[in-house]
Enzyme design. Structure first.
Site, PDB file in Angstrom:
ATOM      1  CG  ASP A 100      -1.809   1.190   1.450  1.00 39.53           C
ATOM      2  OD1 ASP A 100      -2.330   1.587   0.219  1.00 39.53           O
ATOM      3  OD2 ASP A 100      -1.839   1.670   2.614  1.00 39.53           O
ATOM      4  CG  ASP A 102      -2.212   7.506   0.647  1.00 37.20           C
ATOM      5  OD1 ASP A 102      -2.846   8.315   0.425  1.00 37.20           O
ATOM      6  OD2 ASP A 102      -1.079   7.389  -0.250  1.00 37.20           O
TER       7      ASP A 102
END
Length: 302
Positions: A100, A102
């Site tokens: 991922d 963020d």
């Protein structure tokens, strides 16, 4: 020949203390520690033990010990962790790491940085937090948050990109994987206009994110095409593994929120990085220290 797996434990302490009762628990269940390797790096130290037994058998013993650490009132113990890693993954000649972005690859939430330019940061941050806890449908929450950006000059994208800060250890993790001949990709509920230049700079193998609609130099408050949600993240993990000829058992997925649940569950090793409880409880391994390169320690790359 006995099946084996690796038990990996780490903490911020140097040297890392052997988890209380771990060796005794293994011996009582008939498992033998056949090799021990210590590791150390910025902000952590730990060890990898190769132990006789299957991953399932060893997780049944180790997970309760890790849960005790995770719920300890002592912050130092709470940040320590124990995980079981398949031997086949550790020894794989070619691995794929998918992360991922963020609050995982980078320290910030990009949608919040953009929303700050519209004076809506607090509002958007509250929705993001609820979505990452799994309390809201991600796609619906994304559309609602992006709508707050309508009318912003597209130049804010450059301003936000300049503010991005990699998580501690992120550059080192990517360099270690690439130097060892492995592959690294990122998949994000954020935005391609911000992610793609960063992915190119880091020389990542793949990157996928949402595409902001821009008309006449301004954000419209919409995104093009398929929303990168939790289901789509798993699709990309499987797609990239297939394109590279890598077995799913030799993949690692890392993230921090509910949007990462599917890919973390599908990977050979799912890692929760300073994650929300829903993901942390579902993952194979947790990292509650601010060093992303602990992932390399988990899978034997350092």
């Amino acid at each position: 020949m006995h099946s084996t797996a690796f038990i990996v434990f780490h903490s911020a302490a140097t040297p890392c203390a052997e988890p209380a009762s771990l060796r005794r628990t293994l011996a009582a269940a008939g498992h033998e520690v056949i090799d021990e390797q210590e590791f150390a790096g910025a902000g952590r130290s730990g060890a990898r033990w190769e132990v006789t037994g299957t991953v399932r058998q060893l997780r049944a013993l180790v997970n309760p010990l890790d849960n005790l650490l995770a719920r300890s009132e002592d912050p130092a113990l709470r940040a320590s962790a124990i995980a079981v890693v398949p031997a086949g993954l550790v020894r794989a000649k070619k691995k794929l790491l998918v992360m991922d972005v963020d609050s995982t690859l980078i320290k910030q939430e990009v949608i919040e940085l953009l929303a700050a330019h519209a004076g809506r940061e607090a509002e958007v941050a509250a929705v993001t937090e609820a979505a990452m806890r799994g309390e809201l449908d991600f796609a619906a929450s994304l559309h609602a948050r992006v709508a707050t950006l309508a009318g912003l000059d597209a130049e804010v994208i450059d301003a936000v990109r300049d503010r991005l800060e990699l998580s501690d250890g992120a550059a080192e993790l990517i360099a270690a994987f690439k130097a060892a001949g492995h592959h690294v990709a990122v998949v994000s509920g954020g935005f391609a206009q911000i992610l793609d230049p960063l992915a190119a700079e880091l020389e990542l193998d793949f990157a996928r994110a949402n595409d902001l609609v821009i008309v006449d130099g301004r954000l419209t408050g919409a995104v093009n095409g398929q929303v990168v949600d939790r289901a789509y993240k798993e699709v990309m993990l499987r797609t990239w593994a297939r394109e590279l000829g890598i077995d799913m058992e030799h993949t690692i997925a890392a993230g921090d929120g509910a949007n990462d649940l599917d890919m973390v569950g599908a990977a050979g090793l799912g890692v929760a990085f300073n994650a929300k409880p829903l993901l942390r409880d579902a993952a194979d391994a947790r990292i509650d220290l601010p060093r992303l390169d602990i992932i390399a320690n988990l899978v034997g790359i350092s």
